[in-house]
Design a protein around this motif. Structure first.
Motif, PDB file in Angstrom:
ATOM      1  N   LEU A 338      49.930  79.705  38.660  1.00  0.00           N
ATOM      2  CA  LEU A 338      49.170  79.531  39.788  1.00  0.00           C
ATOM      3  C   LEU A 338      47.805  80.437  39.893  1.00  0.00           C
ATOM      4  O   LEU A 338      46.637  79.659  40.060  1.00  0.00           O
ATOM      5  CB  LEU A 338      50.092  79.818  41.184  1.00  0.00           C
ATOM      6  CG  LEU A 338      51.078  78.953  41.501  1.00  0.00           C
ATOM      7  CD1 LEU A 338      51.568  79.260  42.820  1.00  0.00           C
ATOM      8  CD2 LEU A 338      50.561  77.494  41.395  1.00  0.00           C
ATOM      9  N   PRO A 339      47.636  81.743  39.418  1.00  0.00           N
ATOM     10  CA  PRO A 339      46.389  82.567  39.371  1.00  0.00           C
ATOM     11  C   PRO A 339      45.685  81.784  38.345  1.00  0.00           C
ATOM     12  O   PRO A 339      44.615  81.915  38.295  1.00  0.00           O
ATOM     13  CB  PRO A 339      47.036  83.814  38.818  1.00  0.00           C
ATOM     14  CG  PRO A 339      48.362  83.956  39.591  1.00  0.00           C
ATOM     15  CD  PRO A 339      48.919  82.493  39.438  1.00  0.00           C
ATOM     16  N   GLU A 376      51.440  85.378  47.195  1.00  0.00           N
ATOM     17  CA  GLU A 376      50.519  86.581  47.819  1.00  0.00           C
ATOM     18  C   GLU A 376      49.373  86.610  46.952  1.00  0.00           C
ATOM     19  O   GLU A 376      48.533  86.831  47.675  1.00  0.00           O
ATOM     20  CB  GLU A 376      51.692  87.424  47.643  1.00  0.00           C
ATOM     21  CG  GLU A 376      51.084  88.556  48.666  1.00  0.00           C
ATOM     22  CD  GLU A 376      51.890  89.705  49.331  1.00  0.00           C
ATOM     23  OE1 GLU A 376      51.486  90.879  49.215  1.00  0.00           O
ATOM     24  OE2 GLU A 376      52.998  89.409  49.474  1.00  0.00           O
ATOM     25  N   PRO A 377      49.318  86.772  45.578  1.00  0.00           N
ATOM     26  CA  PRO A 377      48.026  86.970  44.838  1.00  0.00           C
ATOM     27  C   PRO A 377      46.994  86.276  45.083  1.00  0.00           C
ATOM     28  O   PRO A 377      45.774  86.471  45.118  1.00  0.00           O
ATOM     29  CB  PRO A 377      48.589  86.878  43.429  1.00  0.00           C
ATOM     30  CG  PRO A 377      49.960  87.127  43.529  1.00  0.00           C
ATOM     31  CD  PRO A 377      50.664  86.446  44.768  1.00  0.00           C
ATOM     32  N   LEU A 378      47.326  84.987  45.448  1.00  0.00           N
ATOM     33  CA  LEU A 378      46.225  83.901  46.100  1.00  0.00           C
ATOM     34  C   LEU A 378      45.552  84.210  47.047  1.00  0.00           C
ATOM     35  O   LEU A 378      44.337  83.720  47.309  1.00  0.00           O
ATOM     36  CB  LEU A 378      46.965  82.580  46.072  1.00  0.00           C
ATOM     37  CG  LEU A 378      47.458  81.833  44.506  1.00  0.00           C
ATOM     38  CD1 LEU A 378      47.848  80.553  44.901  1.00  0.00           C
ATOM     39  CD2 LEU A 378      46.702  82.122  43.358  1.00  0.00           C
ATOM     40  N   LEU A 379      45.989  84.971  47.959  1.00  0.00           N
ATOM     41  CA  LEU A 379      45.718  85.362  49.446  1.00  0.00           C
ATOM     42  C   LEU A 379      44.412  86.034  49.043  1.00  0.00           C
ATOM     43  O   LEU A 379      43.379  85.961  49.886  1.00  0.00           O
ATOM     44  CB  LEU A 379      46.579  86.217  50.033  1.00  0.00           C
ATOM     45  CG  LEU A 379      47.714  85.548  50.785  1.00  0.00           C
ATOM     46  CD1 LEU A 379      48.567  86.606  51.596  1.00  0.00           C
ATOM     47  CD2 LEU A 379      47.190  84.645  52.036  1.00  0.00           C
ATOM     48  N   TYR A 380      44.257  86.882  48.029  1.00  0.00           N
ATOM     49  CA  TYR A 380      43.140  87.575  47.704  1.00  0.00           C
ATOM     50  C   TYR A 380      42.009  86.998  46.924  1.00  0.00           C
ATOM     51  O   TYR A 380      40.827  87.582  47.229  1.00  0.00           O
ATOM     52  CB  TYR A 380      43.489  89.065  47.199  1.00  0.00           C
ATOM     53  CG  TYR A 380      44.535  89.805  47.701  1.00  0.00           C
ATOM     54  CD1 TYR A 380      44.394  90.447  48.643  1.00  0.00           C
ATOM     55  CD2 TYR A 380      45.901  89.367  47.472  1.00  0.00           C
ATOM     56  CE1 TYR A 380      45.244  91.418  49.513  1.00  0.00           C
ATOM     57  CE2 TYR A 380      46.977  90.262  48.286  1.00  0.00           C
ATOM     58  CZ  TYR A 380      46.738  91.098  49.327  1.00  0.00           C
ATOM     59  OH  TYR A 380      47.416  91.626  49.898  1.00  0.00           O
ATOM     60  N   ASP A 381      42.089  85.874  46.242  1.00  0.00           N
ATOM     61  CA  ASP A 381      41.403  85.259  45.272  1.00  0.00           C
ATOM     62  C   ASP A 381      40.783  83.902  45.702  1.00  0.00           C
ATOM     63  O   ASP A 381      39.820  83.589  45.286  1.00  0.00           O
ATOM     64  CB  ASP A 381      41.597  85.530  43.736  1.00  0.00           C
ATOM     65  CG  ASP A 381      42.065  86.934  43.583  1.00  0.00           C
ATOM     66  OD1 ASP A 381      41.105  87.813  43.744  1.00  0.00           O
ATOM     67  OD2 ASP A 381      43.159  87.166  42.788  1.00  0.00           O
ATOM     68  N   ILE A 386      41.415  76.478  49.247  1.00  0.00           N
ATOM     69  CA  ILE A 386      42.695  76.656  48.602  1.00  0.00           C
ATOM     70  C   ILE A 386      43.491  77.405  49.281  1.00  0.00           C
ATOM     71  O   ILE A 386      44.710  77.384  49.975  1.00  0.00           O
ATOM     72  CB  ILE A 386      42.631  77.098  47.251  1.00  0.00           C
ATOM     73  CG1 ILE A 386      41.764  76.314  46.418  1.00  0.00           C
ATOM     74  CG2 ILE A 386      43.837  77.472  46.539  1.00  0.00           C
ATOM     75  CD1 ILE A 386      42.456  74.885  46.025  1.00  0.00           C
ATOM     76  N   LEU A 387      42.755  78.467  50.044  1.00  0.00           N
ATOM     77  CA  LEU A 387      43.505  79.449  50.797  1.00  0.00           C
ATOM     78  C   LEU A 387      44.421  79.086  51.817  1.00  0.00           C
ATOM     79  O   LEU A 387      45.401  79.470  52.315  1.00  0.00           O
ATOM     80  CB  LEU A 387      42.287  80.501  51.434  1.00  0.00           C
ATOM     81  CG  LEU A 387      42.884  81.462  52.228  1.00  0.00           C
ATOM     82  CD1 LEU A 387      43.725  82.412  51.336  1.00  0.00           C
ATOM     83  CD2 LEU A 387      41.726  82.495  52.819  1.00  0.00           C
ATOM     84  N   LYS A 388      43.818  77.698  52.613  1.00  0.00           N
ATOM     85  CA  LYS A 388      44.298  77.053  53.736  1.00  0.00           C
ATOM     86  C   LYS A 388      45.908  76.606  53.188  1.00  0.00           C
ATOM     87  O   LYS A 388      46.944  76.574  54.132  1.00  0.00           O
ATOM     88  CB  LYS A 388      43.717  75.978  54.351  1.00  0.00           C
ATOM     89  CG  LYS A 388      43.234  74.799  53.582  1.00  0.00           C
ATOM     90  CD  LYS A 388      42.668  73.980  54.275  1.00  0.00           C
ATOM     91  CE  LYS A 388      42.293  72.629  53.539  1.00  0.00           C
ATOM     92  NZ  LYS A 388      41.541  71.706  53.858  1.00  0.00           N
ATOM     93  N   LYS A 416      45.980  91.243  55.131  1.00  0.00           N
ATOM     94  CA  LYS A 416      45.139  90.344  54.563  1.00  0.00           C
ATOM     95  C   LYS A 416      44.789  89.085  55.477  1.00  0.00           C
ATOM     96  O   LYS A 416      44.038  88.594  55.558  1.00  0.00           O
ATOM     97  CB  LYS A 416      45.574  89.936  53.164  1.00  0.00           C
ATOM     98  CG  LYS A 416      44.785  88.906  52.272  1.00  0.00           C
ATOM     99  CD  LYS A 416      43.120  89.387  52.206  1.00  0.00           C
ATOM    100  CE  LYS A 416      42.132  88.464  51.514  1.00  0.00           C
ATOM    101  NZ  LYS A 416      40.832  88.980  51.521  1.00  0.00           N
ATOM    102  N   ILE A 417      45.929  88.760  55.947  1.00  0.00           N
ATOM    103  CA  ILE A 417      45.890  87.499  56.888  1.00  0.00           C
ATOM    104  C   ILE A 417      44.992  87.760  58.104  1.00  0.00           C
ATOM    105  O   ILE A 417      44.381  86.975  58.447  1.00  0.00           O
ATOM    106  CB  ILE A 417      47.237  87.302  57.405  1.00  0.00           C
ATOM    107  CG1 ILE A 417      48.031  86.392  56.297  1.00  0.00           C
ATOM    108  CG2 ILE A 417      47.403  86.226  58.511  1.00  0.00           C
ATOM    109  CD1 ILE A 417      47.618  85.107  55.849  1.00  0.00           C
ATOM    110  N   GLN A 418      45.166  89.161  58.472  1.00  0.00           N
ATOM    111  CA  GLN A 418      44.406  89.429  59.913  1.00  0.00           C
ATOM    112  C   GLN A 418      42.705  89.487  59.593  1.00  0.00           C
ATOM    113  O   GLN A 418      41.982  89.358  60.278  1.00  0.00           O
ATOM    114  CB  GLN A 418      44.861  90.797  60.443  1.00  0.00           C
ATOM    115  CG  GLN A 418      46.090  90.751  60.723  1.00  0.00           C
ATOM    116  CD  GLN A 418      46.750  89.473  61.365  1.00  0.00           C
ATOM    117  OE1 GLN A 418      46.428  89.145  62.506  1.00  0.00           O
ATOM    118  NE2 GLN A 418      47.903  88.976  60.931  1.00  0.00           N
ATOM    119  N   GLU A 419      42.366  89.737  58.207  1.00  0.00           N
ATOM    120  CA  GLU A 419      41.016  89.990  57.812  1.00  0.00           C
ATOM    121  C   GLU A 419      40.551  88.394  57.652  1.00  0.00           C
ATOM    122  O   GLU A 419      39.003  88.284  57.330  1.00  0.00           O
ATOM    123  CB  GLU A 419      41.089  90.687  56.393  1.00  0.00           C
ATOM    124  CG  GLU A 419      41.558  92.006  56.619  1.00  0.00           C
ATOM    125  CD  GLU A 419      41.674  92.816  55.408  1.00  0.00           C
ATOM    126  OE1 GLU A 419      41.349  92.287  54.435  1.00  0.00           O
ATOM    127  OE2 GLU A 419      41.896  93.912  55.300  1.00  0.00           O
TER     128      GLU A 419
END
Length: 479
Positions: A338-339, A376-381, A386-388, A416-419
């Motif tokens: 996925l990354p 989880e790694p995809l939350l940051y990048d 895609i994030l949704k 990260k979700i809160q951000e």
């Protein structure tokens, strides 16, 4: 050229043949020279002599027609227009195998350009004579004829059907175990060109018991024999689940995966696509690809290959494997792909096709993926589009998995979700709300941006009770 043309009419046969060979060599050099030969009006003279001269001259004349025809569709049409095809077909009936070979080669150079030229070759009655030539003992003749049949069949289902109706498949199938590598190249190419057009034609190839005998040639020392076998498997497998299942049942998948491990670059491409076509049909066939270690091999291709179109094909095949169920998606995600797909999507040097296929594969696989450690790694990048999909999957998994919720907090995922800055009322905001509802309110508040500042503000504004009204603490013992 005018001088050579006059020598074609010389009374000495050897001079005629040498003049024809000289013209053929000139025409073979470039399309400009071939056009000059046509403008000189030499072709009708050559065609006329094909029906009357000796076998040596016929071979030389067929060479000239081949040299002209191979240059471009227009020049090939010039050969057709002057009656060249009919004369060449007559040469297929000659006793001498060298004449047959020269004529078949010239017909192949005409047919390869487009469907209308191939149709002209078939309308002249070439198909049954070409198939008969496959029975001849001369290996070089077999090679040329198989190549010509491949060039005819590649254009349309109708052309391929005409060739098949003349018994070509049975004759070609008998030669797949030949020891001659150059012949096998052309045989597998011709069978591939026949198979690609329709289910019916592919089934006829399969009924000739080409599989599993053809799998032996995946280990052939000749690279192009192996590539053409993999191409044949791809063209058969793409049509229906039943045809794919037949290849799977014969052990074809593991053979293709091994082949991909032994090859590089364009040789790998048919194998990559074959795995994708098999997996695309249904869940069980996709699982068969997984069980044959197809995903690790595709991951290796993605890391080793540099050509954009090969990467695009690999991403497409991974999409076909991973989009079926969460078990399929889990296997792709566990391979840490996925990354990599996200990287290819975001890389500005990726082609438009590669970016589009990477984006589609990411979305399709993410919609089935429930592996928290891969998400989880995809939350940051990941960008917002895609994030949704990533956040959506968390909103599905976390309500039903207490261990995942704990891991989500300790790894920083909840923070990260809160951000994430989501528009009020958007789908993304709804997914975030669903995730937050899985945790106590104070924990969500604790990880929300600005929470530490609000605590400090409360501290600054906090006024303890007046120390004058507070009784003194008793003295410590010993004072």
């Amino acid at each position: 050229m005018p001088m050579l043309r006059s020598l074609l009419l010389d009374t000495v046969p050897s001079i005629q043949q040498t003049a024809a060979l000289a013209l053929g060599n000139l025409a073979d050099q470039s399309d400009n020279l071939a056009e000059a030969l046509v403008k000189e009006g030499i072709l009708p003279q050559l065609v006329h002599s094909l029906t009357s001269q000796n076998r040596f001259y016929k071979k030389a004349a067929a060479f000239v027609l081949r040299a002209v025809a191979r240059q471009s569709p227009d020049l090939a049409q010039a050969v057709v227009s002057c009656g060249g095809v009919d004369a060449l077909v007559l040469c297929l009936e000659e006793f001498d195998p060298g004449v047959k070979e020269a004529a078949a080669w010239a017909l192949g150079c005409i047919a390869r350009h487009n469907a209308s030229l191939s149709q002209a070759v078939l309308e002249a009655g070439a198909a049954p004579l070409l198939v008969l030539c496959l029975v001849e003992p001369e290996m070089s003749l077999k090679r040329i004829v198989a190549s010509t049949l491949s060039d005819i069949c590649k254009h349309t289902p109708e052309l391929a059907q005409t060739v098949v109706d003349n018994g070509a498949i049975a004759q070609l199938a008998q030669m797949i175990l030949s020891r001659d590598a150059k012949l096998k190249r052309q045989v597998f190419s011709a069978l591939s060109q026949i198979s690609k057009h329709s289910i019916g034609l592919a089934e006829m190839v399969v009924e000739a018991e080409v599989f599993p005998a053809a799998f032996v040639s995946l280990n052939d020392p000749d690279d192009y024999v192996r590539k053409n076998v993999a191409t044949l498997m791809r063209e058969v497998a793409k049509h229906t689940p039943e045809l794919s299942q037949l290849i799977v049942n014969c052990g074809g998948l593991s053979k293709v995966v091994d082949y991909m491990g032994e090859t590089r670059g364009p040789l790998r491409l048919p194998g990559i696509l074959m795995l994708g076509y098999v997996a695309a049909h249904n869940e069980s066939l996709a699982m068969a690809v997984i069980l044959c270690k197809g995903v690790p091999q595709l991951a290796l291709c993605l890391s080793e290959e540099h050509e954009q179109h090969i990467k695009s094909a690999t991403v497409w095949s991974l999409d076909q494997i991973g989009h079926h169920t969460r078990e399929h998606a889990k296997v792709v995600a566990s391979a840490n792909l996925l990354p990599k797909l996200l990287e290819l999507y975001l890389d500005p040097s990726s082609s438009e096709d590669l970016q589009a296929k990477s984006k589609k594969a990411l979305k399709n696989i993410l919609q089935k993926c429930t592996l928290v450690s891969a998400l989880e790694p995809l939350l940051y990048d990941a960008p917002s589009n895609i994030l949704k999909h990533v956040v959506c999957q968390f909103s599905k998994v976390l309500p039903h998995d207490s261990k995942a919720r704990r891991l989500f907090v300790t790894s920083g995922g909840l923070k990260k979700i809160q951000e994430i800055d989501a528009e009020p009322g958007s789908a993304l905001q709804e997914y975030i709300n669903a995730i937050n509802s899985c945790f106590p309110e104070e924990i969500v508040r604790y990880y929300s941006p600005g929470y530490s500042e609000s605590l400090l503000q409360r501290l600054e504004g906090y006024q303890p009770e007046d120390s004058l009204h507070t009784p003194l603490a008793p003295p410590c013992e010993g004072q």
